[in-house]
Design a protein around this motif. Structure first.
Motif, PDB file in Angstrom:
ATOM      1  N   TYR A  56      47.773   1.274 -18.435  1.00  0.00           N
ATOM      2  CA  TYR A  56      46.261   1.483 -18.295  1.00  0.00           C
ATOM      3  C   TYR A  56      46.003   3.206 -18.525  1.00  0.00           C
ATOM      4  N   ILE A  57      45.914   3.562 -19.844  1.00  0.00           N
ATOM      5  CA  ILE A  57      45.756   4.923 -20.034  1.00  0.00           C
ATOM      6  C   ILE A  57      44.608   5.510 -19.255  1.00  0.00           C
ATOM      7  N   HIS A  58      44.825   6.815 -18.784  1.00  0.00           N
ATOM      8  CA  HIS A  58      43.655   7.561 -18.238  1.00  0.00           C
ATOM      9  C   HIS A  58      43.227   8.484 -19.115  1.00  0.00           C
ATOM     10  N   THR A  59      41.730   8.524 -19.354  1.00  0.00           N
ATOM     11  CA  THR A  59      41.232   9.534 -20.126  1.00  0.00           C
ATOM     12  C   THR A  59      39.931  10.164 -19.129  1.00  0.00           C
ATOM     13  N   TYR A 111      46.993  -1.140 -22.637  1.00  0.00           N
ATOM     14  CA  TYR A 111      47.378  -0.818 -24.022  1.00  0.00           C
ATOM     15  C   TYR A 111      48.847  -0.391 -24.057  1.00  0.00           C
ATOM     16  N   LYS A 157      38.937   8.119 -15.988  1.00  0.00           N
ATOM     17  CA  LYS A 157      38.718   6.744 -16.300  1.00  0.00           C
ATOM     18  C   LYS A 157      39.798   6.145 -16.671  1.00  0.00           C
ATOM     19  N   SER A 158      39.994   4.795 -16.420  1.00  0.00           N
ATOM     20  CA  SER A 158      41.226   4.045 -17.149  1.00  0.00           C
ATOM     21  C   SER A 158      40.799   2.892 -17.747  1.00  0.00           C
ATOM     22  N   GLY A 159      41.543   2.498 -18.671  1.00  0.00           N
ATOM     23  CA  GLY A 159      41.176   1.235 -19.386  1.00  0.00           C
ATOM     24  C   GLY A 159      41.169   0.119 -18.618  1.00  0.00           C
ATOM     25  N   THR A 160      40.213  -0.821 -18.978  1.00  0.00           N
ATOM     26  CA  THR A 160      40.095  -2.221 -18.214  1.00  0.00           C
ATOM     27  C   THR A 160      41.231  -3.064 -18.493  1.00  0.00           C
ATOM     28  N   ARG A 161      41.964  -2.906 -19.785  1.00  0.00           N
ATOM     29  CA  ARG A 161      43.002  -3.847 -20.258  1.00  0.00           C
ATOM     30  C   ARG A 161      44.154  -2.821 -20.629  1.00  0.00           C
ATOM     31  N   TRP A 165      49.537   8.480 -19.320  1.00  0.00           N
ATOM     32  CA  TRP A 165      50.542   7.545 -19.513  1.00  0.00           C
ATOM     33  C   TRP A 165      51.099   6.886 -18.310  1.00  0.00           C
TER      34      TRP A 165
END
Length: 580
Positions: A447-450, A443, A437-441, A495
Protein backbone atom coordinates in the motif's frame (compact mmCIF):
# COMPACT_ATOMS: atom_id res chain seq x y z
CA UNK A 1 31.63 -45.44 -51.49
CA UNK A 2 33.20 -42.01 -51.92
CA UNK A 3 29.78 -40.58 -52.78
CA UNK A 4 28.27 -42.08 -49.61
CA UNK A 5 31.03 -40.56 -47.48
CA UNK A 6 30.42 -37.15 -49.04
CA UNK A 7 26.70 -37.50 -48.41
CA UNK A 8 27.39 -38.47 -44.80
CA UNK A 9 29.72 -35.48 -44.32
CA UNK A 10 27.13 -33.21 -45.89
CA UNK A 11 24.41 -34.63 -43.64
CA UNK A 12 26.58 -34.14 -40.54
CA UNK A 13 27.29 -30.54 -41.54
CA UNK A 14 23.58 -29.91 -42.03
CA UNK A 15 22.78 -31.44 -38.66
CA UNK A 16 25.49 -29.31 -37.01
CA UNK A 17 24.16 -26.14 -38.62
CA UNK A 18 20.59 -27.09 -37.65
CA UNK A 19 21.72 -27.75 -34.09
CA UNK A 20 23.01 -24.18 -33.95
CA UNK A 21 19.62 -22.78 -34.94
CA UNK A 22 17.40 -21.43 -32.20
CA UNK A 23 13.92 -22.86 -31.58
CA UNK A 24 12.55 -19.63 -33.11
CA UNK A 25 14.53 -20.21 -36.32
CA UNK A 26 13.61 -23.88 -36.46
CA UNK A 27 9.88 -23.18 -36.19
CA UNK A 28 7.99 -23.33 -39.45
CA UNK A 29 6.13 -20.04 -39.15
CA UNK A 30 8.68 -18.15 -36.99
CA UNK A 31 5.94 -17.67 -34.42
CA UNK A 32 7.58 -19.59 -31.58
CA UNK A 33 9.53 -18.43 -28.53
CA UNK A 34 11.89 -20.69 -26.62
CA UNK A 35 11.04 -22.23 -23.27
CA UNK A 36 13.36 -21.86 -20.28
CA UNK A 37 14.68 -25.38 -20.76
CA UNK A 38 15.36 -24.72 -24.45
CA UNK A 39 17.11 -21.43 -23.69
CA UNK A 40 19.51 -22.89 -21.10
CA UNK A 41 20.15 -26.01 -23.18
CA UNK A 42 20.96 -23.89 -26.24
CA UNK A 43 23.43 -21.64 -24.42
CA UNK A 44 25.03 -24.58 -22.58
CA UNK A 45 25.74 -26.43 -25.83
CA UNK A 46 27.00 -23.28 -27.52
CA UNK A 47 29.36 -22.45 -24.65
CA UNK A 48 31.04 -25.87 -24.90
CA UNK A 49 32.41 -24.92 -28.33
CA UNK A 50 33.07 -21.22 -27.73
CA UNK A 51 36.01 -20.13 -25.52
CA UNK A 52 34.89 -16.48 -25.78
CA UNK A 53 31.62 -17.36 -24.04
CA UNK A 54 30.89 -18.34 -20.47
CA UNK A 55 27.77 -18.95 -18.40
CA UNK A 56 27.45 -17.69 -14.81
CA UNK A 57 24.64 -18.53 -12.38
CA UNK A 58 23.58 -15.95 -9.79
CA UNK A 59 21.51 -16.49 -6.68
CA UNK A 60 18.16 -18.20 -6.87
CA UNK A 61 14.91 -16.91 -8.32
CA UNK A 62 11.53 -17.38 -6.68
CA UNK A 63 11.07 -20.67 -8.49
CA UNK A 64 14.38 -22.05 -7.23
CA UNK A 65 16.37 -21.69 -10.46
CA UNK A 66 19.49 -19.51 -10.65
CA UNK A 67 19.64 -16.41 -12.82
CA UNK A 68 21.87 -17.31 -15.78
CA UNK A 69 24.17 -14.67 -17.24
CA UNK A 70 25.78 -15.15 -20.64
CA UNK A 71 29.11 -13.31 -20.93
CA UNK A 72 30.94 -12.72 -24.22
CA UNK A 73 34.54 -11.53 -24.00
CA UNK A 74 36.74 -11.20 -27.06
CA UNK A 75 39.89 -11.54 -24.94
CA UNK A 76 38.43 -14.49 -22.98
CA UNK A 77 38.69 -12.55 -19.72
CA UNK A 78 35.67 -13.22 -17.50
CA UNK A 79 36.68 -11.63 -14.20
CA UNK A 80 34.74 -8.36 -13.77
CA UNK A 81 37.49 -6.70 -11.75
CA UNK A 82 40.11 -7.65 -14.34
CA UNK A 83 37.85 -6.36 -17.12
CA UNK A 84 37.69 -2.98 -15.38
CA UNK A 85 41.48 -2.94 -14.99
CA UNK A 86 41.74 -3.51 -18.75
CA UNK A 87 39.64 -0.35 -19.23
CA UNK A 88 36.86 -2.17 -21.02
CA UNK A 89 33.18 -1.28 -20.94
CA UNK A 90 30.32 -3.58 -19.95
CA UNK A 91 26.91 -3.69 -21.68
CA UNK A 92 24.20 -5.59 -19.78
CA UNK A 93 21.13 -6.81 -21.68
CA UNK A 94 18.09 -8.14 -19.81
CA UNK A 95 15.53 -10.45 -21.41
CA UNK A 96 12.19 -11.92 -20.46
CA UNK A 97 11.33 -9.86 -17.41
CA UNK A 98 7.81 -10.06 -18.87
CA UNK A 99 7.83 -13.51 -20.51
CA UNK A 100 4.80 -12.61 -22.61
CA UNK A 101 7.12 -10.06 -24.24
CA UNK A 102 9.80 -12.55 -25.31
CA UNK A 103 11.48 -11.03 -28.37
CA UNK A 104 14.71 -10.31 -26.50
CA UNK A 105 15.03 -13.95 -25.44
CA UNK A 106 15.02 -15.27 -29.01
CA UNK A 107 16.89 -12.34 -30.57
CA UNK A 108 19.70 -12.63 -28.00
CA UNK A 109 20.11 -16.35 -28.66
CA UNK A 110 20.69 -15.64 -32.34
CA UNK A 111 22.86 -12.59 -31.72
CA UNK A 112 25.16 -14.38 -29.27
CA UNK A 113 25.70 -17.18 -31.78
CA UNK A 114 26.26 -14.81 -34.70
CA UNK A 115 28.72 -12.58 -32.86
CA UNK A 116 30.77 -15.64 -31.95
CA UNK A 117 30.55 -17.48 -35.27
CA UNK A 118 31.29 -14.39 -37.36
CA UNK A 119 34.09 -13.24 -35.04
CA UNK A 120 32.31 -9.92 -34.50
CA UNK A 121 32.71 -9.45 -30.75
CA UNK A 122 33.65 -5.86 -29.85
CA UNK A 123 37.22 -5.58 -28.59
CA UNK A 124 36.55 -2.93 -25.94
CA UNK A 125 33.09 -4.00 -24.71
CA UNK A 126 32.21 -7.12 -22.74
CA UNK A 127 28.65 -8.23 -23.44
CA UNK A 128 26.44 -9.65 -20.68
CA UNK A 129 23.03 -11.16 -21.47
CA UNK A 130 20.56 -12.24 -18.80
CA UNK A 131 19.21 -15.25 -20.67
CA UNK A 132 15.73 -15.19 -19.12
CA UNK A 133 14.96 -13.06 -16.07
CA UNK A 134 11.43 -14.15 -15.12
CA UNK A 135 11.96 -17.91 -15.20
CA UNK A 136 8.86 -18.39 -13.07
CA UNK A 137 6.61 -16.58 -15.53
CA UNK A 138 8.18 -18.27 -18.54
CA UNK A 139 7.23 -21.68 -17.16
CA UNK A 140 3.62 -20.51 -16.75
CA UNK A 141 3.11 -20.80 -20.48
CA UNK A 142 -0.10 -20.12 -22.38
CA UNK A 143 -2.05 -17.20 -23.86
CA UNK A 144 -2.55 -14.19 -21.61
CA UNK A 145 -1.90 -11.13 -23.80
CA UNK A 146 -5.10 -10.88 -25.79
CA UNK A 147 -3.92 -7.70 -27.56
CA UNK A 148 -0.74 -9.29 -28.91
CA UNK A 149 0.00 -10.81 -32.33
CA UNK A 150 1.97 -13.93 -31.40
CA UNK A 151 3.96 -15.90 -30.63
CA UNK A 152 1.76 -19.00 -30.48
CA UNK A 153 2.42 -19.51 -26.76
CA UNK A 154 4.44 -17.60 -24.20
CA UNK A 155 4.96 -17.03 -20.50
CA UNK A 156 2.90 -15.02 -18.00
CA UNK A 157 3.73 -11.50 -16.83
CA UNK A 158 3.73 -12.26 -13.12
CA UNK A 159 6.30 -14.48 -11.46
CA UNK A 160 5.73 -17.33 -9.01
CA UNK A 161 4.72 -14.80 -6.34
CA UNK A 162 2.54 -13.01 -8.90
CA UNK A 163 4.87 -10.01 -8.82
CA UNK A 164 5.45 -7.80 -11.83
CA UNK A 165 9.23 -7.94 -11.71
CA UNK A 166 9.59 -4.65 -13.57
CA UNK A 167 8.05 -2.95 -10.55
CA UNK A 168 10.27 -4.71 -8.04
CA UNK A 169 13.82 -3.41 -8.44
CA UNK A 170 13.85 -0.85 -5.65
CA UNK A 171 11.82 -2.85 -3.10
CA UNK A 172 13.35 -6.22 -4.10
CA UNK A 173 10.60 -8.45 -2.76
CA UNK A 174 11.55 -11.20 -5.20
CA UNK A 175 14.65 -13.35 -5.19
CA UNK A 176 14.88 -12.48 -8.88
CA UNK A 177 15.54 -8.83 -8.01
CA UNK A 178 18.19 -9.82 -5.47
CA UNK A 179 19.95 -11.94 -8.10
CA UNK A 180 19.75 -9.08 -10.62
CA UNK A 181 21.36 -6.70 -8.14
CA UNK A 182 24.18 -9.22 -7.64
CA UNK A 183 24.76 -9.11 -11.41
CA UNK A 184 24.62 -5.31 -11.53
CA UNK A 185 26.99 -4.92 -8.59
CA UNK A 186 29.45 -7.51 -9.85
CA UNK A 187 29.72 -6.36 -13.46
CA UNK A 188 29.05 -2.60 -13.02
CA UNK A 189 27.84 -1.96 -16.58
CA UNK A 190 28.08 1.45 -18.18
CA UNK A 191 24.97 0.72 -20.28
CA UNK A 192 21.82 -1.34 -19.62
CA UNK A 193 19.20 -2.54 -22.12
CA UNK A 194 15.92 -4.18 -21.09
CA UNK A 195 13.88 -5.76 -23.93
CA UNK A 196 10.06 -5.49 -23.90
CA UNK A 197 6.87 -5.40 -26.01
CA UNK A 198 4.43 -2.46 -25.87
CA UNK A 199 0.71 -2.15 -25.35
CA UNK A 200 -1.33 0.80 -26.55
CA UNK A 201 -2.32 2.39 -29.84
CA UNK A 202 -1.74 1.11 -33.39
CA UNK A 203 0.85 2.79 -35.63
CA UNK A 204 3.35 1.97 -38.35
CA UNK A 205 6.46 1.35 -36.26
CA UNK A 206 7.72 -2.08 -35.22
CA UNK A 207 9.93 -0.61 -32.50
CA UNK A 208 9.47 2.12 -29.90
CA UNK A 209 12.01 3.20 -27.29
CA UNK A 210 12.17 4.30 -23.66
CA UNK A 211 15.34 5.98 -22.46
CA UNK A 212 16.23 7.31 -19.05
CA UNK A 213 14.35 10.61 -19.00
CA UNK A 214 16.92 13.32 -19.68
CA UNK A 215 15.80 15.66 -16.88
CA UNK A 216 16.21 12.99 -14.19
CA UNK A 217 19.45 11.71 -15.62
CA UNK A 218 22.81 13.04 -14.55
CA UNK A 219 23.57 16.11 -16.74
CA UNK A 220 26.79 14.58 -18.15
CA UNK A 221 24.97 11.43 -19.20
CA UNK A 222 21.92 13.36 -20.43
CA UNK A 223 24.04 15.54 -22.72
CA UNK A 224 25.66 12.47 -24.29
CA UNK A 225 22.49 10.40 -24.69
CA UNK A 226 20.33 13.32 -25.86
CA UNK A 227 22.82 14.64 -28.42
CA UNK A 228 24.76 11.55 -29.49
CA UNK A 229 23.78 8.05 -28.39
CA UNK A 230 20.00 8.22 -28.78
CA UNK A 231 20.01 10.07 -32.14
CA UNK A 232 22.54 7.56 -33.47
CA UNK A 233 20.36 4.68 -32.35
CA UNK A 234 17.42 6.18 -34.22
CA UNK A 235 19.56 6.64 -37.33
CA UNK A 236 20.93 3.12 -37.11
CA UNK A 237 17.52 1.56 -36.70
CA UNK A 238 16.13 3.46 -39.67
CA UNK A 239 19.06 2.20 -41.75
CA UNK A 240 18.33 -1.33 -40.50
CA UNK A 241 14.76 -1.07 -41.78
CA UNK A 242 13.12 -0.61 -38.38
CA UNK A 243 12.44 3.10 -37.95
CA UNK A 244 11.66 3.95 -34.31
CA UNK A 245 9.51 6.39 -32.37
CA UNK A 246 9.63 7.24 -28.63
CA UNK A 247 7.41 5.00 -26.53
CA UNK A 248 4.15 6.54 -25.36
CA UNK A 249 2.07 7.06 -28.51
CA UNK A 250 -1.54 6.83 -27.45
CA UNK A 251 -0.79 6.57 -23.73
CA UNK A 252 -2.50 9.94 -23.13
CA UNK A 253 -5.22 9.54 -25.79
CA UNK A 254 -5.00 9.10 -29.56
CA UNK A 255 -1.40 9.07 -30.88
CA UNK A 256 -1.79 12.21 -32.96
CA UNK A 257 -2.72 14.11 -29.79
CA UNK A 258 0.93 13.91 -28.79
CA UNK A 259 3.53 11.70 -27.13
CA UNK A 260 4.58 12.03 -23.49
CA UNK A 261 8.03 10.68 -22.63
CA UNK A 262 7.91 7.91 -20.08
CA UNK A 263 9.08 8.66 -16.55
CA UNK A 264 10.75 5.48 -15.28
CA UNK A 265 10.93 5.55 -11.51
CA UNK A 266 13.44 3.38 -9.60
CA UNK A 267 10.91 0.56 -9.39
CA UNK A 268 11.68 -0.05 -13.09
CA UNK A 269 14.96 -1.55 -14.32
CA UNK A 270 15.97 1.62 -16.16
CA UNK A 271 15.12 3.91 -13.24
CA UNK A 272 16.98 1.63 -10.85
CA UNK A 273 20.03 1.60 -13.13
CA UNK A 274 19.96 5.41 -13.32
CA UNK A 275 20.53 5.49 -9.55
CA UNK A 276 23.77 3.63 -10.27
CA UNK A 277 24.82 6.21 -12.92
CA UNK A 278 24.16 3.74 -15.74
CA UNK A 279 22.83 4.75 -19.17
CA UNK A 280 19.61 2.79 -19.67
CA UNK A 281 17.24 1.91 -22.51
CA UNK A 282 14.11 -0.17 -22.81
CA UNK A 283 12.94 -1.40 -26.20
CA UNK A 284 9.20 -1.73 -26.70
CA UNK A 285 8.33 -3.56 -29.91
CA UNK A 286 4.79 -3.06 -31.16
CA UNK A 287 2.44 -5.80 -30.00
CA UNK A 288 0.41 -5.95 -33.23
CA UNK A 289 3.33 -6.47 -35.59
CA UNK A 290 4.21 -10.08 -36.54
CA UNK A 291 6.39 -11.81 -33.98
CA UNK A 292 9.26 -12.46 -36.39
CA UNK A 293 9.51 -8.76 -37.26
CA UNK A 294 9.55 -7.89 -33.57
CA UNK A 295 12.36 -10.38 -32.96
CA UNK A 296 14.46 -9.03 -35.83
CA UNK A 297 13.86 -5.43 -34.76
CA UNK A 298 15.17 -6.32 -31.30
CA UNK A 299 18.15 -8.06 -32.90
CA UNK A 300 18.88 -4.96 -34.98
CA UNK A 301 18.62 -2.65 -31.97
CA UNK A 302 21.10 -4.71 -29.98
CA UNK A 303 23.48 -4.74 -32.96
CA UNK A 304 23.32 -0.96 -33.22
CA UNK A 305 23.76 -0.44 -29.48
CA UNK A 306 26.79 -2.75 -29.37
CA UNK A 307 28.35 -0.96 -32.34
CA UNK A 308 27.97 2.47 -30.74
CA UNK A 309 29.25 1.26 -27.37
CA UNK A 310 32.38 -0.04 -29.12
CA UNK A 311 32.77 3.21 -31.06
CA UNK A 312 32.37 5.34 -27.93
CA UNK A 313 34.04 2.98 -25.46
CA UNK A 314 36.55 5.59 -24.28
CA UNK A 315 33.86 8.27 -23.99
CA UNK A 316 31.66 5.96 -21.92
CA UNK A 317 34.52 5.11 -19.58
CA UNK A 318 35.66 8.67 -19.05
CA UNK A 319 32.09 9.86 -18.59
CA UNK A 320 31.30 7.21 -15.97
CA UNK A 321 34.29 8.33 -13.91
CA UNK A 322 33.22 11.99 -14.18
CA UNK A 323 29.64 11.18 -13.22
CA UNK A 324 30.65 9.01 -10.26
CA UNK A 325 32.85 11.84 -9.00
CA UNK A 326 30.16 14.47 -9.53
CA UNK A 327 27.46 12.42 -7.80
CA UNK A 328 29.80 11.81 -4.86
CA UNK A 329 29.97 15.59 -4.36
CA UNK A 330 26.37 16.42 -5.35
CA UNK A 331 24.44 18.26 -2.62
CA UNK A 332 20.78 18.33 -3.74
CA UNK A 333 18.86 15.35 -5.09
CA UNK A 334 15.52 15.12 -6.88
CA UNK A 335 13.07 12.72 -5.24
CA UNK A 336 10.07 13.04 -7.55
CA UNK A 337 9.26 14.62 -10.91
CA UNK A 338 6.31 16.15 -12.75
CA UNK A 339 5.70 16.78 -16.43
CA UNK A 340 6.26 20.35 -17.57
CA UNK A 341 3.41 20.80 -20.06
CA UNK A 342 4.49 24.35 -20.88
CA UNK A 343 7.47 23.02 -22.82
CA UNK A 344 6.49 21.16 -25.97
CA UNK A 345 8.64 19.80 -28.77
CA UNK A 346 7.39 18.30 -32.00
CA UNK A 347 8.14 14.98 -33.65
CA UNK A 348 7.26 13.32 -36.94
CA UNK A 349 4.83 10.46 -36.35
CA UNK A 350 3.66 7.74 -38.73
CA UNK A 351 0.31 6.40 -37.65
CA UNK A 352 -3.00 5.10 -38.89
CA UNK A 353 -6.22 7.07 -39.07
CA UNK A 354 -8.38 6.49 -36.01
CA UNK A 355 -12.12 6.30 -36.25
CA UNK A 356 -15.23 5.08 -34.52
CA UNK A 357 -17.75 2.48 -35.58
CA UNK A 358 -20.54 0.53 -33.95
CA UNK A 359 -19.35 -2.29 -31.72
CA UNK A 360 -20.62 -5.79 -32.44
CA UNK A 361 -20.32 -6.44 -28.70
CA UNK A 362 -22.08 -3.48 -27.12
CA UNK A 363 -23.87 -1.80 -30.00
CA UNK A 364 -22.14 1.41 -28.98
CA UNK A 365 -19.25 3.35 -30.55
CA UNK A 366 -15.81 1.77 -30.43
CA UNK A 367 -12.34 2.95 -31.41
CA UNK A 368 -10.47 1.35 -34.30
CA UNK A 369 -7.42 2.10 -36.44
CA UNK A 370 -7.67 1.88 -40.22
CA UNK A 371 -4.47 0.39 -41.65
CA UNK A 372 -5.70 1.31 -45.11
CA UNK A 373 -5.23 4.95 -44.11
CA UNK A 374 -1.63 5.50 -43.01
CA UNK A 375 -0.50 9.04 -42.35
CA UNK A 376 2.60 11.03 -41.46
CA UNK A 377 2.03 13.98 -39.13
CA UNK A 378 3.93 16.35 -36.91
CA UNK A 379 2.70 15.78 -33.36
CA UNK A 380 3.48 17.27 -29.97
CA UNK A 381 6.22 15.65 -27.92
CA UNK A 382 6.30 16.35 -24.18
CA UNK A 383 9.81 15.56 -23.02
CA UNK A 384 10.51 17.97 -20.16
CA UNK A 385 10.13 17.16 -16.46
CA UNK A 386 10.79 19.22 -13.35
CA UNK A 387 11.75 18.02 -9.91
CA UNK A 388 8.64 18.21 -7.71
CA UNK A 389 10.48 17.21 -4.52
CA UNK A 390 14.13 17.55 -3.56
CA UNK A 391 16.32 16.99 -0.53
CA UNK A 392 19.74 18.22 0.51
CA UNK A 393 21.95 15.35 1.56
CA UNK A 394 23.22 15.15 5.15
CA UNK A 395 26.81 14.40 6.04
CA UNK A 396 25.65 10.88 6.90
CA UNK A 397 22.57 8.81 7.62
CA UNK A 398 22.44 6.74 10.80
CA UNK A 399 20.44 3.53 10.28
CA UNK A 400 19.54 1.38 13.28
CA UNK A 401 20.61 -2.21 12.68
CA UNK A 402 17.07 -3.33 13.47
CA UNK A 403 16.03 -2.37 9.94
CA UNK A 404 17.69 -5.40 8.43
CA UNK A 405 16.19 -5.33 4.94
CA UNK A 406 17.51 -1.81 4.39
CA UNK A 407 20.98 -2.90 5.48
CA UNK A 408 20.85 -6.03 3.31
CA UNK A 409 19.86 -4.05 0.22
CA UNK A 410 22.50 -1.40 0.86
CA UNK A 411 25.14 -4.10 1.20
CA UNK A 412 23.92 -5.78 -2.01
CA UNK A 413 24.09 -2.45 -3.86
CA UNK A 414 27.67 -1.92 -2.71
CA UNK A 415 26.87 1.05 -0.45
CA UNK A 416 29.86 1.72 1.82
CA UNK A 417 28.78 1.53 5.48
CA UNK A 418 30.50 1.72 8.84
CA UNK A 419 29.23 0.70 12.28
CA UNK A 420 29.21 2.43 15.65
CA UNK A 421 31.78 0.95 18.01
CA UNK A 422 29.64 1.56 21.08
CA UNK A 423 26.34 3.03 22.22
CA UNK A 424 26.34 6.71 21.24
CA UNK A 425 23.97 9.64 21.76
CA UNK A 426 24.05 11.88 18.71
CA UNK A 427 22.75 15.37 18.00
CA UNK A 428 21.13 15.17 14.59
CA UNK A 429 18.02 15.83 12.58
CA UNK A 430 15.09 13.43 12.82
CA UNK A 431 11.94 13.42 10.75
CA UNK A 432 8.45 13.04 12.15
CA UNK A 433 5.88 11.92 9.61
CA UNK A 434 3.38 14.78 9.42
CA UNK A 435 0.96 13.28 6.92
CA UNK A 436 0.76 10.75 4.11
CA UNK A 437 -1.74 9.06 1.83
CA UNK A 438 -1.88 5.33 1.27
CA UNK A 439 -3.43 3.39 -1.57
CA UNK A 440 -6.80 1.83 -0.90
CA UNK A 441 -5.77 -1.28 -2.82
CA UNK A 442 -2.43 -3.07 -2.84
CA UNK A 443 0.02 -2.39 -5.64
CA UNK A 444 2.56 -5.17 -6.13
CA UNK A 445 1.92 -6.36 -2.60
CA UNK A 446 2.21 -2.91 -0.99
CA UNK A 447 0.00 0.00 0.00
CA UNK A 448 2.27 2.72 -1.33
CA UNK A 449 2.55 5.95 0.65
CA UNK A 450 2.35 9.21 -1.29
CA UNK A 451 2.02 12.91 -0.48
CA UNK A 452 4.35 12.47 2.48
CA UNK A 453 4.90 15.57 4.59
CA UNK A 454 7.65 15.76 7.19
CA UNK A 455 8.35 17.68 10.36
CA UNK A 456 12.13 17.82 10.85
CA UNK A 457 13.36 18.34 14.41
CA UNK A 458 16.80 18.66 15.98
CA UNK A 459 17.13 15.95 18.59
CA UNK A 460 19.51 13.94 20.68
CA UNK A 461 18.97 10.27 19.96
CA UNK A 462 20.66 7.23 21.37
CA UNK A 463 22.01 4.76 18.82
CA UNK A 464 23.59 1.44 19.68
CA UNK A 465 26.78 -0.45 19.07
CA UNK A 466 26.59 -1.94 15.59
CA UNK A 467 24.17 0.63 14.14
CA UNK A 468 25.15 1.73 10.65
CA UNK A 469 26.65 5.03 9.49
CA UNK A 470 26.30 5.79 5.79
CA UNK A 471 28.35 8.76 4.61
CA UNK A 472 26.80 10.47 1.60
CA UNK A 473 30.02 10.96 -0.36
CA UNK A 474 29.75 7.97 -2.68
CA UNK A 475 29.06 7.38 -6.39
CA UNK A 476 25.93 5.52 -5.25
CA UNK A 477 24.58 8.69 -3.55
CA UNK A 478 21.44 8.78 -5.69
CA UNK A 479 20.40 5.36 -4.50
CA UNK A 480 21.19 6.27 -0.88
CA UNK A 481 19.25 9.54 -0.82
CA UNK A 482 16.31 8.45 -2.98
CA UNK A 483 15.66 5.40 -0.83
CA UNK A 484 16.19 6.98 2.60
CA UNK A 485 14.35 10.29 2.15
CA UNK A 486 10.72 9.36 3.04
CA UNK A 487 9.17 11.85 0.60
CA UNK A 488 10.80 10.12 -2.37
CA UNK A 489 8.46 8.56 -4.92
CA UNK A 490 10.14 5.15 -4.53
CA UNK A 491 11.67 5.55 -1.10
CA UNK A 492 11.79 2.65 1.29
CA UNK A 493 9.20 4.50 3.40
CA UNK A 494 6.90 4.77 0.37
CA UNK A 495 7.17 0.98 -0.06
CA UNK A 496 6.17 0.30 3.58
CA UNK A 497 9.59 -0.70 4.92
CA UNK A 498 9.01 1.45 8.03
CA UNK A 499 5.27 1.04 8.63
CA UNK A 500 5.72 -0.15 12.22
CA UNK A 501 6.55 3.45 13.25
CA UNK A 502 3.07 4.49 12.14
CA UNK A 503 1.40 2.65 14.99
CA UNK A 504 1.14 4.04 18.52
CA UNK A 505 2.21 1.51 21.15
CA UNK A 506 1.11 3.03 24.47
CA UNK A 507 -2.22 4.63 25.43
CA UNK A 508 -3.99 5.86 28.57
CA UNK A 509 -7.13 5.06 30.54
CA UNK A 510 -9.37 8.11 30.76
CA UNK A 511 -10.35 7.71 34.39
CA UNK A 512 -6.71 7.44 35.48
CA UNK A 513 -5.22 10.10 33.26
CA UNK A 514 -7.98 12.67 34.08
CA UNK A 515 -6.42 13.40 37.45
CA UNK A 516 -2.88 13.40 36.06
CA UNK A 517 -3.89 15.79 33.28
CA UNK A 518 -5.67 18.13 35.67
CA UNK A 519 -2.60 18.32 37.88
CA UNK A 520 -0.37 19.00 34.84
CA UNK A 521 -2.58 21.89 33.71
CA UNK A 522 -2.68 23.28 37.23
CA UNK A 523 1.08 23.30 37.70
CA UNK A 524 1.96 24.35 34.12
CA UNK A 525 0.18 27.58 33.08
CA UNK A 526 1.99 27.50 29.75
CA UNK A 527 0.46 24.13 28.90
CA UNK A 528 -2.98 25.41 29.99
CA UNK A 529 -2.64 28.40 27.64
CA UNK A 530 -1.58 26.18 24.74
CA UNK A 531 -4.68 24.05 25.30
CA UNK A 532 -6.96 27.08 25.43
CA UNK A 533 -5.43 28.43 22.22
CA UNK A 534 -5.87 25.06 20.53
CA UNK A 535 -9.54 24.93 21.59
CA UNK A 536 -10.12 28.43 20.27
CA UNK A 537 -8.67 27.41 16.91
CA UNK A 538 -10.53 24.08 16.70
CA UNK A 539 -14.23 23.90 17.53
CA UNK A 540 -14.21 20.08 17.37
CA UNK A 541 -11.47 19.97 20.01
CA UNK A 542 -13.40 22.43 22.19
CA UNK A 543 -16.53 20.25 22.01
CA UNK A 544 -14.84 16.96 22.90
CA UNK A 545 -13.65 16.05 26.39
CA UNK A 546 -11.89 12.98 25.07
CA UNK A 547 -10.07 14.98 22.39
CA UNK A 548 -8.86 17.48 24.98
CA UNK A 549 -7.61 14.70 27.24
CA UNK A 550 -5.76 13.18 24.26
CA UNK A 551 -4.29 16.61 23.46
CA UNK A 552 -2.86 16.87 26.96
CA UNK A 553 -1.51 13.32 26.72
CA UNK A 554 0.24 14.06 23.44
CA UNK A 555 1.81 17.16 24.97
CA UNK A 556 2.91 15.37 28.12
CA UNK A 557 6.24 13.67 28.90
CA UNK A 558 4.35 10.35 28.92
CA UNK A 559 3.69 10.39 25.19
CA UNK A 560 6.05 8.10 23.25
CA UNK A 561 8.74 9.99 21.39
CA UNK A 562 9.11 7.29 18.73
CA UNK A 563 5.52 7.48 17.44
CA UNK A 564 5.69 8.67 13.80
CA UNK A 565 9.41 9.26 14.17
CA UNK A 566 11.26 8.07 11.10
CA UNK A 567 14.09 5.95 12.55
CA UNK A 568 16.87 6.98 10.15
CA UNK A 569 18.79 9.95 11.52
CA UNK A 570 20.38 12.73 9.43
CA UNK A 571 23.79 13.81 10.72
CA UNK A 572 24.13 17.38 9.48
CA UNK A 573 27.61 18.23 10.82
CA UNK A 574 30.97 16.52 10.64
CA UNK A 575 31.00 14.73 13.97
CA UNK A 576 33.83 12.52 15.16
CA UNK A 577 32.45 9.03 15.65
CA UNK A 578 34.06 5.88 16.99
CA UNK A 579 33.47 3.42 14.17
CA UNK A 580 34.22 -0.21 13.58
Amino acid sequence: MKRNILLLISLCCCLHVYAQLTPFEQSKDKNYTATYTEVISYYTKLAKTQPQMRLFNYGSTDIGKPLTLIVLSKDKVFDPSQIKKQNKRVLLINNGIHPGEPEGIDASMMLVRDLLKKNQLPKDVVLCFIALYNIDGNKNRGLSRVNQNGPGAYGFRGNYRNLDLNRDFIKADSKNALAFTQVLSAWQPEVLLDNHTSDGADYQYVMTLIETQKDKQNPFLAAYTDKTLTPDLYKGMKKSGFEMIPYGAGEQGLPDSGIVSFMEYPRFSTGFAAQHNIISYMTETHMLKPFDKRVWATYAFMQNLISICQRDANILGDMKKQVDDQVSKQKTFALNWKLDESKVDTITFKGYAAGYKISDVSGLKRLYYDREKPYTKTVKFYNTYQASATADKPVAYIIPQAWGKVIDLFRLNKVAMKRLSHDTTLSLQMYYIGDYKSGTRPYEGHYIHTNVSLNPVDAKVKFYEGDYVVYVNQPINRYIVETLEPQGVDSFFAWNFFDSILGQKEYFSDYVFEDVAAQMLKTDPGLRKKLEDAKAADSKLAASAGAQLNWVYRNSPYFEKTYLRYPVGRLLTNTKLDLQ
